[in-house]
Design an enzyme around this catalytic site. Structure first.
Site, PDB file in Angstrom:
ATOM      1  CD  GLU A 164      -2.719  -1.509   2.339  1.00 32.09           C
ATOM      2  OE1 GLU A 164      -2.795  -0.339   3.159  1.00 32.09           O
ATOM      3  OE2 GLU A 164      -3.384  -2.419   2.557  1.00 32.09           O
ATOM      4  CG  ASN A 221      -0.559  -6.873  -1.203  1.00 29.85           C
ATOM      5  OD1 ASN A 221      -1.401  -7.621  -2.263  1.00 29.85           O
ATOM      6  ND2 ASN A 221      -0.878  -7.049   0.087  1.00 29.85           N
ATOM      7  CG  HIS A 228      -9.778  -6.312   1.453  1.00 31.84           C
ATOM      8  ND1 HIS A 228     -10.112  -7.267   1.945  1.00 31.84           N
ATOM      9  CD2 HIS A 228      -8.450  -5.786   1.073  1.00 31.84           C
ATOM     10  CE1 HIS A 228      -8.928  -7.645   2.459  1.00 31.84           C
ATOM     11  NE2 HIS A 228      -7.959  -6.799   2.072  1.00 31.84           N
ATOM     12  CD  GLU A 282      -4.550  -8.033   2.123  1.00 30.59           C
ATOM     13  OE1 GLU A 282      -5.609  -7.366   2.598  1.00 30.59           O
ATOM     14  OE2 GLU A 282      -3.270  -7.657   1.903  1.00 30.59           O
ATOM     15  CG  ASP A 290     -12.509  -9.274   2.274  1.00 32.30           C
ATOM     16  OD1 ASP A 290     -12.831  -8.477   1.616  1.00 32.30           O
ATOM     17  OD2 ASP A 290     -11.685  -9.339   3.416  1.00 32.30           O
TER      18      ASP A 290
HETATM   19  O1  G3I Z   1      -2.485  -5.256  18.722  1.00 28.71           O
HETATM   20  C1  G3I Z   1      -3.847  -5.516  19.457  1.00 28.71           C
HETATM   21  C2  G3I Z   1      -3.374  -6.495  20.215  1.00 28.71           C
HETATM   22  O2  G3I Z   1      -2.549  -6.057  21.287  1.00 28.71           O
HETATM   23  C3  G3I Z   1      -4.905  -6.884  21.314  1.00 28.71           C
HETATM   24  O3  G3I Z   1      -4.709  -7.894  21.931  1.00 28.71           O
HETATM   25  C4  G3I Z   1      -6.032  -6.866  19.987  1.00 28.71           C
HETATM   26  C5  G3I Z   1      -7.321  -7.228  20.897  1.00 28.71           C
HETATM   27  O4  G3I Z   1      -8.583  -7.084  19.876  1.00 28.71           O
HETATM   28  O5  G3I Z   1      -6.138  -5.861  19.065  1.00 28.71           O
HETATM   29  C6  G3I Z   1      -4.744  -5.945  18.326  1.00 28.71           C
HETATM   30  O6  G3I Z   1      -4.706  -5.065  17.325  1.00 28.71           O
HETATM   31  C7  G3I Z   1      -5.351  -5.522  16.220  1.00 28.71           C
HETATM   32  C8  G3I Z   1      -4.649  -6.193  15.186  1.00 28.71           C
HETATM   33  O7  G3I Z   1      -5.401  -6.308  14.176  1.00 28.71           O
HETATM   34  C9  G3I Z   1      -4.432  -7.589  15.506  1.00 28.71           C
HETATM   35  O8  G3I Z   1      -5.794  -8.361  15.745  1.00 28.71           O
HETATM   36  C10 G3I Z   1      -5.881  -4.021  15.652  1.00 28.71           C
HETATM   37  O9  G3I Z   1      -6.781  -3.653  16.702  1.00 28.71           O
HETATM   38  C11 G3I Z   1      -6.708  -4.244  14.366  1.00 28.71           C
HETATM   39  O10 G3I Z   1      -6.966  -3.083  13.929  1.00 28.71           O
HETATM   40  C12 G3I Z   1      -5.960  -4.980  13.488  1.00 28.71           C
HETATM   41  O11 G3I Z   1      -6.781  -5.275  12.181  1.00 28.71           O
HETATM   42  C13 G3I Z   1      -6.023  -5.649  11.372  1.00 28.71           C
HETATM   43  C14 G3I Z   1      -5.659  -4.797  10.059  1.00 28.71           C
HETATM   44  O12 G3I Z   1      -5.103  -5.372   8.936  1.00 28.71           O
HETATM   45  C15 G3I Z   1      -5.047  -3.729  10.622  1.00 28.71           C
HETATM   46  O13 G3I Z   1      -4.844  -2.909   9.789  1.00 28.71           O
HETATM   47  C16 G3I Z   1      -6.758  -6.858  10.590  1.00 28.71           C
HETATM   48  O14 G3I Z   1      -7.043  -7.959  11.586  1.00 28.71           O
HETATM   49  C17 G3I Z   1      -6.461  -7.459   9.430  1.00 28.71           C
HETATM   50  O15 G3I Z   1      -7.329  -8.145   8.776  1.00 28.71           O
HETATM   51  C18 G3I Z   1      -6.020  -6.269   8.342  1.00 28.71           C
HETATM   52  O16 G3I Z   1      -5.580  -6.582   7.352  1.00 28.71           O
HETATM   53  C19 G3I Z   1      -5.249  -5.623   6.158  1.00 28.71           C
HETATM   54  C20 G3I Z   1      -3.835  -6.248   5.522  1.00 28.71           C
HETATM   55  O17 G3I Z   1      -2.989  -6.615   6.460  1.00 28.71           O
HETATM   56  C21 G3I Z   1      -3.297  -5.274   4.447  1.00 28.71           C
HETATM   57  N1  G3I Z   1      -4.604  -5.038   3.408  1.00 28.71           N
HETATM   58  C22 G3I Z   1      -5.817  -4.575   4.155  1.00 28.71           C
HETATM   59  C23 G3I Z   1      -6.451  -5.477   5.000  1.00 28.71           C
HETATM   60  C24 G3I Z   1      -7.519  -5.323   5.722  1.00 28.71           C
HETATM   61  O18 G3I Z   1      -7.489  -4.068   6.506  1.00 28.71           O
END
Ligand code: G3I
Length: 358
Positions: free
Chosen positions: A165, A208, A244, A273, A275
């Site tokens: 990105e 990506n 997405h 990715e 969905d």
């Molecule tokens: O780090 C904390 C952790 O300490 C805590 O225990 C946990 C409890 O909910 O939250 C954790 O952080 C979360 C992290 O995922 C790990 O679960 C964040 O709040 C959450 O925002 C984060 O979301 C991820 C997101 O990327 C972040 O931008 C999604 O799971 C993940 O599916 C998403 O993936 C991205 C790709 O990497 C890149 N392309 C877009 C895609 C969708 O956004």
């Protein structure tokens, strides 16, 4: 360069199956009993992946989750566990426990492993994103992270999302103003690929991005970026189209045309990715079936060109998807399995598309 290795292997497999079909009257994808989706994908030479949620690391009560993965996919990618904030939470302290667990799981079940991701503006540890590094210092931080991570995983990772990105079509220069861009400048992208290649020359290296699947302003910029990299001899193998999508807003023809122009540059594409979310207020039999049709359509699109070398679904079940939370619960139910791991029409259509693929 492109994985001529993978393409030619797939090509040879296809040819062998065709010859077997002619000689023995078998369909190229014929199986003796009902294959699982993973077996069908294997038999058709399709790299079919899924993103692994953090629940994978929780307890061993998750056998059901792991079984769904092994039965249905032949490739995995960590949804979060291989991002910089997880691998290098403190400067110089690398945490590879979860990475090693994924590597072991992949080896035990003959799954390919995609690496996601080495460089991004999100999910980097706070110490890394501090603005007070000089250009030289940040280059050294980036180099250390990439070399250490890729070297640790050498020979285990099929393909890395090296830079994620970096394009932002809303900026005058089209470059996302990440800490990397602001401190190092656009050359951080080339450097990242060069270091990744140095650390594991066999891994395929991808750029990506999202919202750049079809032909549009953003994908034009991605095209220019990767064309420039190819012209400069930077070791890039392909472009990841995140995919997405929202149901009803997918322009398949435009995606095909974008893939084609990237393939003409000598690059692979992968759907990295996927969905397809539904409007939460309109989840019904019809929308679920249409969602299945869209999964099938995209799958056929990828399978119809041997330079589209993987299709990865961004999560196993609707219970794990990032979409509801990130969309204020306006969008939902984007994946192949429901919250209880029941197969949805999206699964059925994808499965039959793969079975009928060759
Ligand atoms: O780090 C904390 C952790 O300490 C805590 O225990 C946990 C409890 O909910 O939250 C954790 O952080 C979360 C992290 O995922 C790990 O679960 C964040 O709040 C959450 O925002 C984060 O979301 C991820 C997101 O990327 C972040 O931008 C999604 O799971 C993940 O599916 C998403 O993936 C991205 C790709 O990497 C890149 N392309 C877009 C895609 C969708 O956004």
């Amino acid at each position: 360069m492109i994985s001529s290795k993978h393409i030619s292997l797939k090509y040879i497999l296809k040819q062998l199956k065709l010859i077997a079909g002619i000689l023995f009257g078998l369909g190229a994808c014929t199986t003796s009993s009902t294959p699982t989706m993973r077996q069908a994908a294997d038999q058709c030479g399709v790299n079919l992946g899924v993103a692994i949620h953090d629940r994978f690391f929780d307890t061993d009560s998750l056998n059901r989750y792991k079984k769904v993965i092994c039965d249905n996919f032949n490739m995995i990618v960590a949804e979060n566990a291989m991002k910089p904030d997880r691998i290098q939470p403190q400067k110089g302290t690398f945490y590879f426990q979860e990475v090693n667990e994924l590597i072991r799981f992949a080896e035990n079940h003959q799954l390919k492993l995609r690496g996601h991701c080495l460089v991004w503006h999100k999910q980097i540890p706070e110490w890394m994103s501090k603005d007070n590094y000089s250009k030289e210092e940040l280059l050294s931080v980036l180099k250390t992270h990439i070399i250490t991570t890729v070297r640790h995983c050498k020979g285990k990772i099929y393909a890395w999302d090296v830079v994620n990105e970096a394009i932002d079509e809303h900026q005058p220069d089209y470059m996302r103003p990440s800490v990397w861009m602001k401190t190092i400048g656009p050359s951080y992208i080339d450097s990242a690929f060069v270091w990744a290649h140095q650390a594991d020359p066999e891994a395929l290296l991808f750029y990506n991005d999202y919202d750049a699947e079809g032909i549009n302003e953003k994908s034009d910029m991605v095209y220019e970026l990767v064309k420039g990299m190819k012209d400069r001899g930077i070791p890039i193998d392909g472009v990841g189209l995140q995919c997405h999508f929202e149901l009803g807003k997918i322009d398949f023809e435009s995606i095909r045309n974008n893939m084609l122009r990237l393939h003409e540059l000598g690059l692979q594409t992968q759907i990295t990715e996927l969905d397809i979310s539904l409007d939460s207020s309109a989840v019904n039999v019809q929308s679920r079936q249409k969602q299945g049709d869209a999964y099938g359509h995209l799958c056929r699109l990828c399978l119809s060109d041997n330079q589209c070398t993987a299709l990865v679904i961004w999560g196993v079940s609707d219970a794990d998807s990032w979409i509801p939370q990130l969309s204020d619960y306006k969008r939902d139910k984007a994946l192949l399995f429901d919250e209880n791991f029941n197969k949805k029409p999206a699964f059925d259509t994808l499965y039959s598309t793969i079975k009928n693929a060759i």
